[in-house]
Design a protein around this motif. Structure first.
Motif, PDB file in Angstrom:
ATOM      1  N   UNK A 291       4.844   7.613  -2.661  1.00 46.59           N
ATOM      2  CA  UNK A 291       5.757   7.492  -1.537  1.00 46.59           C
ATOM      3  C   UNK A 291       5.677   8.698  -0.609  1.00 46.59           C
ATOM      4  N   UNK A 292       5.331   9.857  -1.145  1.00 42.54           N
ATOM      5  CA  UNK A 292       5.203  11.056  -0.315  1.00 42.54           C
ATOM      6  C   UNK A 292       4.126  10.860   0.753  1.00 42.54           C
ATOM      7  N   UNK A 293       3.022  10.264   0.367  1.00 37.25           N
ATOM      8  CA  UNK A 293       1.924  10.014   1.301  1.00 37.25           C
ATOM      9  C   UNK A 293       2.029   8.647   1.979  1.00 37.25           C
ATOM     10  N   UNK A 294       2.897   7.772   1.425  1.00 34.29           N
ATOM     11  CA  UNK A 294       2.945   6.375   1.876  1.00 34.29           C
ATOM     12  C   UNK A 294       1.577   5.716   1.709  1.00 34.29           C
ATOM     13  N   UNK A 307      -7.763   2.277  -1.483  1.00 30.40           N
ATOM     14  CA  UNK A 307      -6.723   3.123  -0.909  1.00 30.40           C
ATOM     15  C   UNK A 307      -6.133   2.394   0.293  1.00 30.40           C
ATOM     16  N   UNK A 308      -4.815   2.135   0.246  1.00 30.91           N
ATOM     17  CA  UNK A 308      -4.139   1.366   1.281  1.00 30.91           C
ATOM     18  C   UNK A 308      -3.027   2.194   1.906  1.00 30.91           C
ATOM     19  N   UNK A 309      -2.866   2.047   3.221  1.00 32.77           N
ATOM     20  CA  UNK A 309      -1.776   2.692   3.952  1.00 32.77           C
ATOM     21  C   UNK A 309      -0.607   1.712   4.014  1.00 32.77           C
ATOM     22  N   UNK A 318      -7.638   1.427   3.953  1.00 29.85           N
ATOM     23  CA  UNK A 318      -8.198   2.722   4.366  1.00 29.85           C
ATOM     24  C   UNK A 318      -9.622   2.904   3.859  1.00 29.85           C
ATOM     25  N   UNK A 319      -9.794   2.763   2.551  1.00 33.26           N
ATOM     26  CA  UNK A 319     -11.091   3.121   1.978  1.00 33.26           C
ATOM     27  C   UNK A 319     -11.217   2.563   0.569  1.00 33.26           C
ATOM     28  N   UNK A 358      -2.437  15.509   2.919  1.00 34.19           N
ATOM     29  CA  UNK A 358      -1.702  14.389   3.500  1.00 34.19           C
ATOM     30  C   UNK A 358      -2.334  13.972   4.835  1.00 34.19           C
ATOM     31  N   UNK A 359      -2.590  12.674   4.984  1.00 34.34           N
ATOM     32  CA  UNK A 359      -3.184  12.143   6.207  1.00 34.34           C
ATOM     33  C   UNK A 359      -4.688  12.150   6.238  1.00 34.34           C
TER      34      UNK A 359
END
Length: 499
Positions: A291-294, A307-309, A318-319, A358-359
């Motif tokens: 949750x910190x990174x969403x 890896x999903x946003x 994402x990747x 992050x990001x």
């Protein structure tokens, strides 16, 4: 593999005692950091027994010089065996997980000569029989409560359940969700809920307990602040096949779930309606939401991590990171501070994935592969100690250091060849939950870990201080000798001038 051991073994020679009917004893030098070394004399059979015990618990041991058909008689034959034993003992003494093993410490008398290096053994503070296979659990630290989800895997009981169960009465539960109190090191069951389908996974957050079932259905329980028996229950057919992972986001009030059918689904909790869905490749086997990174991390049966946003209105892909071992990903863990994701594969490889800051998750890449015991089943991560706890199919829990990637301890948790299906570290407690095919749920307390680096630093400081003290004594002695020489010269000059 990096050598992080505190001990080094060597076999410089052997002795033959004619008075003992020609018995051969191999001289083994044991050297421990900061401790004067000592020598032991052991028979070949002692070392053979040691190897037998170690091979039942550890993987990837060097070859041990085997027994011969005929008895060794010549010095050349004994020398060849000595060389092989020297290589074997030197190799195993480089592994910290082996030198901390009790049988190793006992045979080579570590306790007697270097007791500060002997690791205190974890102890069982509670255990109990559980008649179903535990699949997952979650600890609620502020209440000291533990949720457990399990399913019936015995074929006979499954058949009886299908024949006798109906919508109004459950004679034989195919799945259970239970709540245990862990206060005062006791495991007391508070309540349980039964299912007509096998339960696979769960997640609790902010009064909502989500349980995923075999037939693609999820169950949502509403609990009060004290986690008493469910107040309200609702269910929804979320997937076509088995639900392998669920997560509840309390801020967005949505449920994330993955399935054997390869779908990642986002569902509104309040009215159980699909919000979004994404079809991924292969069977999705494990789900980890940060949750910190969403960000959502999903492992599949082909050795890939998606890896999903999940911060956007609609989930964004994402990747995909492919692990070195194209094998089923059985569990995931994360070190969010350092930006590392750990993906455990079924064949026993632990892939470390660098997910960055992050990001920057789009730049994620496989960094290093750690070889663990074969057929890993579950992993758990301890943020405070930077340790990974890995359960395998032969009944062991191996502790791996995140900094070095090396095994540092091995716990025989459930006996020989007993598959472990659950390993769960209780954060901030130094306690571990394990469960195996022996159907015993065990509650372990781990001791305060020995910091070998701190011991080595202290030993270095002591050696350095001793060296400086010797230098000071030496300088003082030289200075005193100089004064004495000057006094003798002055005395000689006085005598010379007063003749």
């Amino acid at each position: 593999m990096e050598n992080n051991s505190f001990c080094k073994l060597s076999v410089p020679t052997f002795k033959q005692y004619d008075q003992l009917q020609g018995v051969i004893l191999y001289c083994i030098d044991v050297q421990v950091i900061g401790v004067t070394g000592w020598r032991l004399e052991l028979r070949y059979s002692d070392l053979f027994d040691l190897d037998t015990i170690l091979r039942a618990q550890f993987q990837r041991l060097p070859k041990f010089p085997g027994k011969t058909l005929s008895k060794l008689t010549t010095t050349i034959q004994f020398e060849k065996r000595r060389v092989k034993l020297n290589f074997y003992l030197s190799s195993i003494s480089e592994r910290l997980d082996i030198v901390t093993c009790p049988v190793f410490c006992e045979l080579f008398e570590i306790m007697k000569y270097a007791p500060k290096y002997v690791f205190e053994q974890p102890k069982i503070i509670n255990s109990q029989q559980h008649n179903q296979t535990i699949k997952n659990c979650q600890y609620i630290p502020e209440l000291e409560q533990l949720f457990i989800v399990s399913c019936q895997t015995e074929g006979y009981k499954q058949l009886m359940a299908y024949m006798q169960n109906n919508q109004n009465q459950i004679v034989e539960a195919l799945g259970l969700v239970e709540l245990f109190s862990l206060k005062d090191n006791q495991m007391i069951k508070r309540w349980q809920e039964c299912f007509v389908n096998q339960a696979q996974c769960l997640h609790y957050s902010d009064g909502a307990l989500i349980v995923g079932l075999e037939k693609g259905k999820i169950i949502v329980y509403q609990l009060d602040s004290d986690l008493n028996a469910p107040l309200h229950t609702s269910s929804y057919q979320m997937h076509k096949m088995r639900v392998n992972g669920v997560y509840y986001n309390k801020l967005k009030k949505v449920i994330y779930s993955i399935s054997q059918d390869g779908t990642f689904v986002i569902t509104y909790r309040d009215y159980l309606k699909h919000k979004d869905q994404l079809l991924l490749k292969g069977e999705l086997t494990c789900l980890l939401v940060c949750e910190h990174r969403q960000i959502s991390f999903i492992g599949n049966s082909k050795g890939s991590v998606f890896i999903l946003d999940i911060n956007k209105e609609n989930v964004q892909y994402i990747r995909r990171v492919d692990c070195q071992a194209s094998s089923k990903i059985v569990d995931l863990a994360i070190n969010n501070n350092q930006g590392f994701l750990f993906a455990a594969s079924e064949i026993g490889q632990l892939q470390v994935i660098d997910i960055g800051q992050f990001g920057r998750e789009i730049n994620s890449k496989a960094k290093v592969t750690i070889q663990t015991n074969q057929k890993t089943k579950k992993i758990s991560y301890c943020q405070q100690r930077h340790h990974l706890y890995i359960g395998d199919t032969i009944g062991n829990v191996t502790v791996i250091s995140e900094q070095t990637g090396c095994p540092i301890y091995s716990l025989s948790a459930h006996g020989l060849d007993v598959m472990i299906t659950l390993v769960y570290y209780l954060q901030d407690t130094n306690k571990l939950i394990t469960y195996g095919k022996d159907q015993i749920l065990k509650f372990w307390e781990f001791p305060t870990w020995i910091d070998l680096n701190e011991i080595k630093r202290q030993e270095y400081q002591e050696i350095r201080q001793e060296y400086l003290t010797q230098q000071q004594i030496k300088q003082k002695t030289l200075k005193t000798d100089k004064y004495q020489d000057d006094d003798e010269d002055d005395l000689n000059d006085w005598h010379k001038n007063n003749k």
